[in-house]
Design a protein around this motif. Structure first.
Motif, short mmCIF file in Angstrom:
data_model
loop_
_atom_site.label_atom_id
_atom_site.label_comp_id
_atom_site.label_asym_id
_atom_site.label_seq_id
_atom_site.Cartn_x
_atom_site.Cartn_y
_atom_site.Cartn_z
N ARG A 182 -2.25 17.72 -11.32
CA ARG A 182 -1.98 16.56 -11.56
C ARG A 182 -0.73 15.83 -11.86
N LEU A 183 -0.61 14.68 -11.10
CA LEU A 183 0.46 13.62 -10.98
C LEU A 183 0.33 12.25 -11.56
N ARG A 184 1.25 11.93 -12.38
CA ARG A 184 0.88 10.47 -13.38
C ARG A 184 2.58 9.86 -12.50
N LEU A 185 2.19 8.80 -12.28
CA LEU A 185 3.49 8.03 -12.04
C LEU A 185 3.34 6.54 -12.93
N ILE A 186 4.57 6.52 -13.92
CA ILE A 186 4.52 5.69 -14.69
C ILE A 186 6.03 4.98 -14.02
N GLU A 187 5.52 3.28 -14.31
CA GLU A 187 6.15 2.43 -14.11
C GLU A 187 6.10 0.86 -15.48
N ILE A 188 6.95 0.37 -15.02
CA ILE A 188 6.69 -0.42 -16.36
C ILE A 188 6.43 -2.35 -15.66
N SER A 189 6.84 -2.58 -14.06
CA SER A 189 6.15 -3.71 -13.97
C SER A 189 4.89 -3.82 -13.47
N ASP A 190 4.38 -4.70 -13.09
CA ASP A 190 2.91 -4.40 -12.74
C ASP A 190 2.94 -4.19 -11.06
N GLN A 191 3.41 -3.79 -10.24
CA GLN A 191 2.91 -2.75 -9.04
C GLN A 191 4.17 -1.88 -8.54
N ILE A 192 3.94 -0.90 -7.90
CA ILE A 192 4.80 -0.50 -7.27
C ILE A 192 5.78 -0.86 -6.12
N LEU A 193 6.30 -0.41 -6.00
CA LEU A 193 7.50 -0.41 -4.79
C LEU A 193 7.84 -2.29 -5.18
N ARG A 194 8.13 -2.65 -6.04
CA ARG A 194 8.09 -4.50 -6.24
C ARG A 194 8.59 -5.15 -4.75
N THR A 195 10.37 -4.58 -4.40
CA THR A 195 10.91 -5.48 -3.40
C THR A 195 10.41 -4.73 -2.09
N SER A 196 9.68 -4.13 -1.93
CA SER A 196 9.02 -3.58 -0.16
C SER A 196 8.33 -4.64 0.02
N PRO A 197 8.00 -4.69 1.95
CA PRO A 197 7.29 -5.42 2.46
C PRO A 197 5.92 -4.88 1.98
N GLU A 198 5.30 -5.93 2.18
CA GLU A 198 3.66 -5.96 2.00
C GLU A 198 2.68 -4.19 2.74
N PHE A 199 3.30 -4.65 3.96
CA PHE A 199 2.61 -3.32 4.89
C PHE A 199 3.20 -1.59 4.27
N ASN A 200 4.74 -1.88 4.06
CA ASN A 200 4.46 -0.34 3.46
C ASN A 200 4.24 -0.50 1.26
N ARG A 201 3.56 -1.21 0.73
CA ARG A 201 3.81 -1.45 0.12
C ARG A 201 2.33 -0.72 -0.12
N GLY A 343 3.90 11.60 2.66
CA GLY A 343 3.25 13.06 2.21
C GLY A 343 4.37 14.11 3.44
N THR A 344 3.77 15.08 3.72
CA THR A 344 4.24 16.06 4.54
C THR A 344 4.12 15.46 6.13
N ASP A 345 2.91 14.77 6.44
CA ASP A 345 2.64 14.82 7.43
C ASP A 345 1.97 12.68 7.68
N ASN A 346 2.79 11.84 7.32
CA ASN A 346 3.17 10.98 7.05
C ASN A 346 4.52 10.17 6.34
N ALA A 347 3.93 8.92 7.02
CA ALA A 347 4.74 7.51 5.95
C ALA A 347 4.55 6.61 6.75
N THR A 348 5.95 5.91 6.22
CA THR A 348 5.56 4.16 6.60
C THR A 348 6.74 3.33 6.94
N LEU A 349 6.92 2.29 7.96
CA LEU A 349 7.75 2.03 8.55
C LEU A 349 7.37 0.49 8.83
N THR A 350 7.98 -0.12 7.75
CA THR A 350 8.69 -1.41 8.60
C THR A 350 10.54 -2.19 8.98
#
Ligand SMILES: Cc1cc2nc3c(=O)[nH]c(=O)nc-3n(C[C@H](O)[C@H](O)[C@H](O)COP(=O)(O)OP(=O)(O)OC[C@H]3O[C@@H](n4cnc5c(N)ncnc54)[C@H](O)[C@@H]3O)c2cc1C
Ligand SMILES: NC(=O)c1ccc[n+]([C@@H]2O[C@H](COP(=O)([O-])OP(=O)(O)OC[C@H]3O[C@@H](n4cnc5c(N)ncnc54)[C@H](OP(=O)(O)O)[C@@H]3O)[C@@H](O)[C@H]2O)c1
Ligand SMILES: C/C(=C\Cc1cc(O)c2ccccc2c1O)CCC[C@H](C)CCC[C@H](C)CCCC(C)C
Length: 399
Positions: A182-201, A343-350
């Motif tokens: 059971r995995l839990r991701l803990i983030e202080i800000s209000d979104q994940i990957l704050r500095t990423s392009p929208e497509f990747n986020r 994941g093991t067969d998935n990635a995102t690229l911008t």
């Protein structure tokens, strides 16, 4: 009159240091002018950190992402010294190695990278694991194996920080452990990957959701215990049981860098000129995570492998120019884009106007990183293995 051979001393064999050494060895030195190039690192191997997660899933092996310096530097003329840098005397132009000699230099390259600060909350130093080095990955692997052998119904894992490392780790661990965790991701800000392009986020959000990873946004870690983590959300503290905490937040410079008598920013990164020289020390160059650099266009350079890799070309060229009475070039950073394993067969690229996800993103990321690996010989060895391994696996499964 014969001139004494000049020594270029490079501290740190990561993206900044190793690639500077390799570029320096390829530059057109005149035979009487050829300097001695010495690379020092505490480890015996380079780490291609963008592919570190793949060790945990067994997708890649240590030799592929962490080739020994001895192998990479063979035939380049660069001398490698495995040692911890313990002191730098900038007045005497000498570097002290732990349990080793002092090395004088004519040009010095500071490329010692960063460390993960585990002292940001009580308990993290004792109970949380960082994820930055090969040894961090081995330690995490050991803990995962011990937890997998336990009687527990589910392995409860908290990953602190939903930046790049946190998100990539969460997806890889979810694919490795499946229903067992059971995995839990803990983030202080209000979104994940704050500095990423929208497509990747957005692609990352979908990947985390598909893998059942819980995301706690606007949540601060208050403390970490032997088998608990205390989280603050909307001024309320909740203590929950966990089996493993992985800390991915922050980058700090090593004490040996912090103590240098140079201008440093709040995070103790060394201020450089656009030519990557330390202020008032034209004989010292600094790059990568330990440098606070603005380029020729006044862009603030991020602490990424992509930036260190590009800075290495300029550092090598500028050292050559400074020893050859030629003008130095100001660094020009080109943000080419970003890639994340999901994941093991998935990635995102911008990048460069291209957006890819799923298997295409996965293949493009692998190819882009193969292209970035040090030395043609290593690229060929790894590339061959990537082509041949699936064929051998398919054949052995069908027998
Ligand atoms: C898991 C992970 C994934 C990442 N993925 C990406 C990515 O996909 N793309 C990207 O752009 N960035 C990525 N990064 C960031 C990237 O790794 C760093 O920005 C980059 O490595 C910085 O290069 P550097 O040369 O400054 O330091 P490093 O590459 O960290 O090299 C520093 C070297 O110095 C050595 N060293 C340190 N202290 C001493 C000492 N006292 N004595 C001797 N040797 C010493 C270390 O052993 C190391 O080899 C990732 C980081 C992590 C942790
Ligand atoms: N695929 C890639 O390109 C890749 C992969 C890994 C690393 N990197 C690079 O390496 C560097 C480090 O990246 P990283 O992801 O390892 O670490 P990071 O940039 O420090 O990100 C950590 C994340 O944790 C959040 N955070 C900060 N303090 C927190 C706290 N007390 N509790 C919970 N969350 C907290 C941060 O939010 P805030 O942003 O609001 O501070 C951020 O989202 C970056 O420059 C990154 O670009 C790149
Ligand atoms: C986003 C790209 C590069 C930036 C970059 C990112 C990193 O994380 C690095 C880490 C370490 C060193 C350097 C970098 C770095 O430069 C890549 C952009 C790639 C382009 C969008 C084109 C991709 C084409 C593929 C290689 C071919 C795909 C064919 C496949 C059949 C889909």
């Amino acid at each position: 009159m014969t001139q004494q051979t000049q020594r270029i001393l490079i501290l740190g064999g990561g993206f900044g240091g190793l690639y500077t050494a390799l570029r320096l060895s390829q530059l057109p030195w005149e035979s009487q002018q050829k300097p001695e190039i010495v690379l020092v690192d505490q480890s015996d191997r380079f780490l291609f950190s963008p592919l570190l997660y793949e060790l945990l899933t067994g997708e890649l092996q240590t030799w592929e992402i962490a080739p020994p310096f001895a192998e990479l530097l063979q035939g380049t003329g660069v001398r490698f010294y495995q040692a911890v840098v313990s002191g730098i005397d900038t007045d005497q132009q000498r570097v002290q190695l732990q349990d080793g000699p002092e090395i004088p230099y004519d040009r010095l390259v500071l490329a010692l990278g960063g460390e993960t600060p585990l002292d940001m909350v009580p308990g993290a130093t004792s109970y949380a694991l960082p994820f930055r080095t090969i040894n961090d990955a081995y330690r995490l692997e050991q803990r995962l194996q011990i937890l997998a052998e336990s009687e527990a119904d589910k392995i409860r894992i908290a990953i602190v920080g939903a930046g790049y490392s946190g998100v990539e780790l969460a997806c890889k661990l979810a694919d490795r452990l499946g229903e067992k965790a059971r995995l839990r991701l803990i983030e202080i800000s209000d979104q994940i990957l704050r500095t990423s392009p929208e497509f990747n986020r957005e692609t990352a959000k979908k990947a985390l959701e598909a893998r059942g990873v819980f995301i706690d946004l606007e949540t601060k870690v208050e403390s970490i215990g032997a088998d608990t983590i205390s989280l603050e959300y909307k001024n309320q503290i909740d203590t929950i049981p966990v089996d493993l905490v992985i800390w991915t937040v922050g980058t700090q410079v090593a004490p040996v860098v912090k103590n240098l008598p140079f201008k440093q920013n709040q995070r103790h990164q060394i201020t450089t000129t656009p030519t990557l020289q330390v202020l008032d020390h034209p004989e010292i160059f600094a790059l990568g995570d330990l440098a606070d650099c603005r380029d020729a266009e006044d862009q603030q350079i991020p602490a990424t492998a992509q930036a260190a890799f590009q800075q290495a070309d300029y550092t090598a060229w500028n050292i050559w120019a400074s020893l050859s009475d030629c003008p130095l070039l100001p660094f020009r950073y080109q943000k080419l884009g970003e890639m994340l394993a999901l994941g093991t067969d998935n990635a995102t690229l911008t990048g460069l106007g291209v957006k890819l996800d799923g298997s295409l993103g996965y293949v493009a990321r692998r190819l882009a990183y193969l292209y970035r690996m040090p030395t043609l010989e290593h690229q060929l060895k790894v590339g061959f293995n990537w082509l041949v391994r699936p064929i051998i696996e398919t054949i052995s499964q069908s027998i």
